[in-house]
Design a protein around this motif. Structure first.
Motif, PDB file in Angstrom:
ATOM      1  N   GLY A   1       0.803  -1.218   0.000  1.00  0.00           N
ATOM      2  CA  GLY A   1       0.000   0.000   0.000  1.00  0.00           C
ATOM      3  C   GLY A   1       0.836   1.268   0.000  1.00  0.00           C
ATOM      4  O   GLY A   1       2.048   1.258  -0.224  1.00  0.00           O
ATOM      5  N   SER A   2       0.159   2.374   0.254  1.00  0.00           N
ATOM      6  CA  SER A   2       0.836   3.669   0.351  1.00  0.00           C
ATOM      7  C   SER A   2       1.380   3.832   1.762  1.00  0.00           C
ATOM      8  O   SER A   2       0.701   3.538   2.739  1.00  0.00           O
ATOM      9  N   ARG A   3       2.631   4.339   1.856  1.00  0.00           N
ATOM     10  CA  ARG A   3       3.315   4.305   3.135  1.00  0.00           C
ATOM     11  C   ARG A   3       4.021   5.615   3.452  1.00  0.00           C
ATOM     12  O   ARG A   3       4.512   6.312   2.553  1.00  0.00           O
ATOM     13  N   PHE A   4       4.057   5.910   4.747  1.00  0.00           N
ATOM     14  CA  PHE A   4       4.867   7.006   5.246  1.00  0.00           C
ATOM     15  C   PHE A   4       6.239   6.409   5.554  1.00  0.00           C
ATOM     16  O   PHE A   4       6.358   5.520   6.399  1.00  0.00           O
ATOM     17  N   VAL A   5       7.263   6.877   4.859  1.00  0.00           N
ATOM     18  CA  VAL A   5       8.598   6.293   4.984  1.00  0.00           C
ATOM     19  C   VAL A   5       9.536   7.299   5.642  1.00  0.00           C
ATOM     20  O   VAL A   5       9.685   8.428   5.177  1.00  0.00           O
ATOM     21  N   THR A   6      10.172   6.869   6.726  1.00  0.00           N
ATOM     22  CA  THR A   6      11.165   7.678   7.421  1.00  0.00           C
ATOM     23  C   THR A   6      12.545   7.133   7.104  1.00  0.00           C
ATOM     24  O   THR A   6      12.819   5.947   7.324  1.00  0.00           O
ATOM     25  N   PHE A   7      13.410   7.991   6.568  1.00  0.00           N
ATOM     26  CA  PHE A   7      14.763   7.592   6.202  1.00  0.00           C
ATOM     27  C   PHE A   7      15.729   8.073   7.287  1.00  0.00           C
ATOM     28  O   PHE A   7      15.937   9.281   7.445  1.00  0.00           O
TER      29      PHE A   7
ATOM     30  N   ALA B   1       0.832  11.222  11.206  1.00  0.00           N
ATOM     31  CA  ALA B   1      -0.594  11.235  11.563  1.00  0.00           C
ATOM     32  C   ALA B   1      -1.420  12.038  10.563  1.00  0.00           C
ATOM     33  O   ALA B   1      -2.627  11.796  10.423  1.00  0.00           O
ATOM     34  N   LYS B   2      -0.806  12.974   9.867  1.00  0.00           N
ATOM     35  CA  LYS B   2      -1.537  13.802   8.899  1.00  0.00           C
ATOM     36  C   LYS B   2      -2.129  12.969   7.770  1.00  0.00           C
ATOM     37  O   LYS B   2      -3.101  13.373   7.145  1.00  0.00           O
ATOM     38  N   TYR B   3      -1.530  11.810   7.514  1.00  0.00           N
ATOM     39  CA  TYR B   3      -1.927  10.989   6.368  1.00  0.00           C
ATOM     40  C   TYR B   3      -2.708   9.745   6.796  1.00  0.00           C
ATOM     41  O   TYR B   3      -2.858   8.810   6.012  1.00  0.00           O
ATOM     42  N   ARG B   4      -3.202   9.750   8.033  1.00  0.00           N
ATOM     43  CA  ARG B   4      -3.831   8.533   8.559  1.00  0.00           C
ATOM     44  C   ARG B   4      -4.999   8.061   7.708  1.00  0.00           C
ATOM     45  O   ARG B   4      -5.075   6.876   7.349  1.00  0.00           O
ATOM     46  N   ARG B   5      -5.901   8.956   7.355  1.00  0.00           N
ATOM     47  CA  ARG B   5      -7.071   8.538   6.572  1.00  0.00           C
ATOM     48  C   ARG B   5      -6.649   7.982   5.220  1.00  0.00           C
ATOM     49  O   ARG B   5      -7.138   6.930   4.775  1.00  0.00           O
ATOM     50  N   PHE B   6      -5.720   8.661   4.556  1.00  0.00           N
ATOM     51  CA  PHE B   6      -5.249   8.222   3.240  1.00  0.00           C
ATOM     52  C   PHE B   6      -4.539   6.876   3.329  1.00  0.00           C
ATOM     53  O   PHE B   6      -4.791   5.967   2.533  1.00  0.00           O
ATOM     54  N   ILE B   7      -3.655   6.725   4.304  1.00  0.00           N
ATOM     55  CA  ILE B   7      -2.875   5.498   4.430  1.00  0.00           C
ATOM     56  C   ILE B   7      -3.770   4.309   4.760  1.00  0.00           C
ATOM     57  O   ILE B   7      -3.622   3.215   4.188  1.00  0.00           O
ATOM     58  N   ARG B   8      -4.718   4.508   5.651  1.00  0.00           N
ATOM     59  CA  ARG B   8      -5.622   3.407   5.983  1.00  0.00           C
ATOM     60  C   ARG B   8      -6.481   3.015   4.787  1.00  0.00           C
ATOM     61  O   ARG B   8      -6.699   1.822   4.529  1.00  0.00           O
ATOM     62  N   ALA B   9      -6.956   3.990   4.038  1.00  0.00           N
ATOM     63  CA  ALA B   9      -7.781   3.704   2.864  1.00  0.00           C
ATOM     64  C   ALA B   9      -6.991   2.959   1.798  1.00  0.00           C
ATOM     65  O   ALA B   9      -7.540   2.141   1.051  1.00  0.00           O
ATOM     66  N   ALA B  10      -5.685   3.241   1.728  1.00  0.00           N
ATOM     67  CA  ALA B  10      -4.832   2.624   0.715  1.00  0.00           C
ATOM     68  C   ALA B  10      -4.216   1.313   1.183  1.00  0.00           C
ATOM     69  O   ALA B  10      -3.407   0.716   0.466  1.00  0.00           O
ATOM     70  N   GLY B  11      -4.586   0.859   2.375  1.00  0.00           N
ATOM     71  CA  GLY B  11      -4.053  -0.397   2.891  1.00  0.00           C
ATOM     72  C   GLY B  11      -2.554  -0.339   3.127  1.00  0.00           C
ATOM     73  O   GLY B  11      -1.848  -1.340   2.948  1.00  0.00           O
TER      74      GLY B  11
END
Length: 261
Positions: A37-43, A78-88
């Motif tokens: 899915g779509s992911r928040f990635v921390t480098f 946390a800003k992308y929670r709705r988007f990330i959950r919807a995108a699995g």
């Protein structure tokens, strides 16, 4: 910022916890390459390996990052929670090498999972797998594990390090029943010997917890970064593998019953 001070902080969950911080290169959103899915990635910054084909050489040194509090990263994710959950999707910690900063990575995983409800993934070479505590791994749903070669001489040539810690970590993950995606970079003239690929495939299949293998074709998209950093890109004359060569490598993994993409 020095490696010796990275984890001189109170571990996540302690009674009198101080704010946890670490050295971070950047963060971004991605789809399909850093876990499902779509992911928040921390480098995270810093890596003990010196891979010849590293596409992010600007993450290799601590000094190329900045000190960031875990609170800041969690608030951003946390800003992308709705988007990330919807995108699995979920959250992935990459680098550099996340396990160079295990307390900071553990704090982020714990908060991504328990505060935000995200699926979590650790992107690692496994070389520092011994630094991953059982508590850290409990908060990791998926490990993206780079096995860069089976041939020991080739592995050392590619990374400057020994393969054995990665294999030890892979076996530990199997014992824990932790889901793994193996990543294998196909480099013509370096890692593409069919016998080498067959040994990586046989090892991955023997573990019982590898749900996918990513065969990644070598490319030179990071070459400009090497030049900008004044570093020599040793593989400048190495071609990318052909689509047929990539397909043949995937077939070798598939012949061991693995899902190869």
């Amino acid at each position: 910022m020095t490696a010796t001070t990275l984890d001189a902080v109170t571990p996540a969950g302690a009674a009198a916890r101080r704010p946890v911080s670490g050295t971070v290169h950047s963060w971004d959103l991605s789809t399909g390459v850093d876990g499902p899915g779509s992911r928040f990635v921390t480098f995270l910054s810093g890596c003990p390996l010196q891979c010849l084909y590293c596409q992010n050489p600007d993450t290799l040194r601590m000094r190329n990052g900045r000190r960031v509090a875990a609170d800041e990263i969690v608030a951003e994710a946390a800003k992308y929670r709705r988007f990330i959950r919807a995108a699995g999707g979920g959250a992935t910690i990459s680098g550099g090498e996340p396990l160079l900063q295990p307390v900071f990575a553990g704090e982020l995983f714990h908060r991504f999972k328990h505060e935000l409800g995200y699926h979590t993934a650790l992107d690692t070479s496994g070389y520092l797998g011994a630094r991953a505590t059982d508590a850290l791994l409990r908060d990791v749903d998926l490990v993206l594990l780079d096995i860069k070669s089976w041939d020991r001489d080739t592995y050392r040539k590619v990374t400057g390090r020994s393969l054995e810690p990665t294999l030890d970590f892979a076996r530990r993950l199997a014992d824990l029943g932790k889901e793994v995606w193996v990543r294998f970079v196909l480099v013509p003239g370096l890692t593409d010997d069919p016998a080498n690929i067959e040994r990586v495939a046989a090892f991955a299949a023997s573990l019982g917890n590898v749900s996918r293998v990513d065969v990644l074709p070598f490319h030179k998209l990071g070459e400009a970064k090497w030049a900008a950093l004044g570093m020599d890109f040793a593989l400048r004359d190495t071609p990318s593998p052909t689509p047929r060569e990539v397909a043949e490598a995937r077939e070798i993994f598939a012949s061991q019953g693995l899902t190869a993409v």
